[in-house]
Enzyme design. Sequence first.
Site, PDB file in Angstrom:
ATOM      1  N   ARG A 290       0.821  -1.215   0.000  1.00 58.04           N
ATOM      2  CA  ARG A 290       0.000   0.000   0.000  1.00 58.04           C
ATOM      3  C   ARG A 290       0.851   1.260   0.000  1.00 58.04           C
ATOM      4  O   ARG A 290       0.476   2.273  -0.609  1.00 58.04           O
ATOM      5  CB  ARG A 290      -0.945  -0.021   1.211  1.00 58.04           C
ATOM      6  CG  ARG A 290      -2.107  -1.004   0.993  1.00 58.04           C
ATOM      7  CD  ARG A 290      -2.757  -1.369   2.292  1.00 58.04           C
ATOM      8  NE  ARG A 290      -3.970  -2.164   2.139  1.00 58.04           N
ATOM      9  CZ  ARG A 290      -4.002  -3.474   1.918  1.00 58.04           C
ATOM     10  NH1 ARG A 290      -2.862  -4.161   1.820  1.00 58.04           N
ATOM     11  NH2 ARG A 290      -5.149  -4.114   1.820  1.00 58.04           N
TER      12      ARG A 290
ATOM     13  N   ASP B 129      -4.618 -15.259   7.277  1.00 59.39           N
ATOM     14  CA  ASP B 129      -3.305 -15.741   6.823  1.00 59.39           C
ATOM     15  C   ASP B 129      -2.582 -16.566   7.893  1.00 59.39           C
ATOM     16  O   ASP B 129      -1.590 -17.230   7.599  1.00 59.39           O
ATOM     17  CB  ASP B 129      -2.418 -14.562   6.408  1.00 59.39           C
ATOM     18  CG  ASP B 129      -2.949 -13.875   5.151  1.00 59.39           C
ATOM     19  OD1 ASP B 129      -3.756 -14.490   4.420  1.00 59.39           O
ATOM     20  OD2 ASP B 129      -2.549 -12.725   4.895  1.00 59.39           O
TER      21      ASP B 129
HETATM   22  C1  S3P Z   1      -4.506  -8.889   2.082  1.00 56.24           C
HETATM   23  C2  S3P Z   1      -5.778  -9.338   2.278  1.00 56.24           C
HETATM   24  C3  S3P Z   1      -6.112 -10.749   2.503  1.00 56.24           C
HETATM   25  C4  S3P Z   1      -4.887 -11.556   2.885  1.00 56.24           C
HETATM   26  C5  S3P Z   1      -3.718 -11.239   2.007  1.00 56.24           C
HETATM   27  C6  S3P Z   1      -3.343  -9.788   2.133  1.00 56.24           C
HETATM   28  C7  S3P Z   1      -4.278  -7.452   1.842  1.00 56.24           C
HETATM   29  O1  S3P Z   1      -6.671 -11.291   1.320  1.00 56.24           O
HETATM   30  O2  S3P Z   1      -5.180 -12.933   2.841  1.00 56.24           O
HETATM   31  O3  S3P Z   1      -2.589 -12.014   2.345  1.00 56.24           O
HETATM   32  O4  S3P Z   1      -3.125  -6.981   1.939  1.00 56.24           O
HETATM   33  O5  S3P Z   1      -5.255  -6.747   1.554  1.00 56.24           O
HETATM   34  P1  S3P Z   1      -8.239 -11.142   0.976  1.00 56.24           P
HETATM   35  O6  S3P Z   1      -8.544  -9.718   0.960  1.00 56.24           O
HETATM   36  O7  S3P Z   1      -8.414 -11.762  -0.374  1.00 56.24           O
HETATM   37  O8  S3P Z   1      -8.965 -11.897   2.040  1.00 56.24           O
END
Ligand code: S3P
Length: 430
Positions: free
Chosen positions: A27, A313
Site C-alpha cells: 500500500r 493468513d
Molecule cells: C490482504 C488481504 C487478505 C490476505 C492477504 C493480504 C491485503 O486477502 O489474505 O494475504 O493486503 O489486503 P483477501 O482480501 O483476499 O482476504
Amino acid sequence: MKKIHLPRSNGCIRTVNVQGDKSLSHRAVIIGSLAKGVTRIDNFLEADDTLNTIKVYKDMGVKIEKKGASYLVHGKGLNSLRQPQEVLYTGNSGTGIRLTLGVLAAQPFTTVITGDKQIVKRPMDRVMEPLMKMGAKFEAANNLAPVTVYGGNLHGMNYRMPMASAQVKSAIILAALHASGDTVITEPVKSRDHTERMLKYFGASVSVKGRKITVKPGVQLKAKRVFVPGDLSSAAYFIMAGLMMKKSIVTVKNIGLNPTRTGLIEVIKKMGGRIRITNMKNRNNEPVGDIVASTSNLKGITIGGALIPKLIDEIPVIAVAAAFATGRTVIRDAQELRFKETDRINTVVTNLKRIGIKAEALPDGMVIHGNGGKPFKYADIDSFGDHRIAMAFSAAALVSESGLLIKDIECVNTSFPRFFSLITSLEGKK
Ligand code: S3P
C-alpha cells in the site's frame, strides 16, 4: 526444487526482528505513487511480492529508488500514471494484482496485467465485478489473469460486498479516488483496514463508520513518511514456536497490531497461551508493539465468524498449534482459504496427517484433533509452493520427534526471504 531439513529444538530464549508488513509495504508503494511529492518508506518489505509491486508502478512511469535503507517514491499525483510499454507482472501477489486492478480501472489508458502460475488460477471476478459497476471494462478469459483493463470514466456507487476481502475493498477504494461522485462500500464483516488508514494519513477523504466506508473523490494525496512495522503474519510462526517449545520465551519486536489483524492474539489467549504485548505506540496511523510468547499448555477451541478475516493468513500456523494442543479445534467460516496461494484447507490437512495428526477438511474449514503436546512424527512436508504452508510446518519441525523435511521452500521469498535464517536461530542447543 530446494528443500531443508529443520531439526527439533530443545527450547530457547530469543528476540526476533521479523521483516516489514507485506500489506502495508504494497500500500505504501501504491498510495505513494498516487500522491504528490516524495513518500519515504522505511522498513519496506524486500520480498518478491512487494518488489514486483514496485516494478509495476515503475513501469507506469513512477520514479522509485532505494536510498540507504529507505525507498523513495516520487509521486506526481492522482492522474499522473503513464501507459506501460509492457504487460504488468505482479508475480505471486494477490494484493499486488487486485489493488492494482482498482488503480488501472481508473486510468485513461488500456493495460494488461498478470502474475505467476498460482496467480493465473486465482479468481479476479471478485474485483472486476464491482469495478465494472463503476464503469470499468475488462477482458479476461474465465475471469482469470491475464486481465486487459480498459480504464477511465468511473462513477461512484453504493456496493455491498458479498465476501470479507480487504483486497476487493481496497481495489474499489483506490478506484473510487478517481471516480465522479461518492462511493459507499459495506463489508459483511470488517476486513483489514490498512488502505483506509493510510489514505486518510495521506489526506484523502475516506470515512469509516462500522462496516461502511465512504470515499469522496478528487482530493489530491500528499506524500508522507511511512514506517512499515514488522508483519504480524510473519511473526506468527515465531510466536507459535515460543508457545509450543519447552522452556522458551520468544519476543518479536515492533509488530503491527492493527485490530483488524490481531485475531491471532485473541485465539492464542483463548487457547490458554501465555502472550504479552508491550511498548505499544502509534506509527503513521497504525498501532505497533512488541509481543512476548512463553511456553504454554495449549487447548483446543472453536474459531469462526467475524474473527476469521482478522487471522485468515495465520490459519496454517494456528492449525499447527491446534495439532499440538489438548482437545479438538474446529475452524469454520473460512472458505476464503480455498482461494489463497493454494487451497489451504487441503494443503494444511494433508500435511497435518503426515506428521501424525488426525484432521478432517470441512467445506469452510477443518477439524483438528490435538495430540496433547506430543512431538510430531517425522515426515516430508510439501509446501505445494505456498509460503505460509512452508513456514507453518517449519514451526512444527521445532516441536517434532526428529525434525521435518520441508520441500519446495523457494516460495518463502514471496513474503519473508530471511525466514529460514531466523527460524533456525530458534533451534537452541542440541
Ligand atoms: C490482504 C488481504 C487478505 C490476505 C492477504 C493480504 C491485503 O486477502 O489474505 O494475504 O493486503 O489486503 P483477501 O482480501 O483476499 O482476504
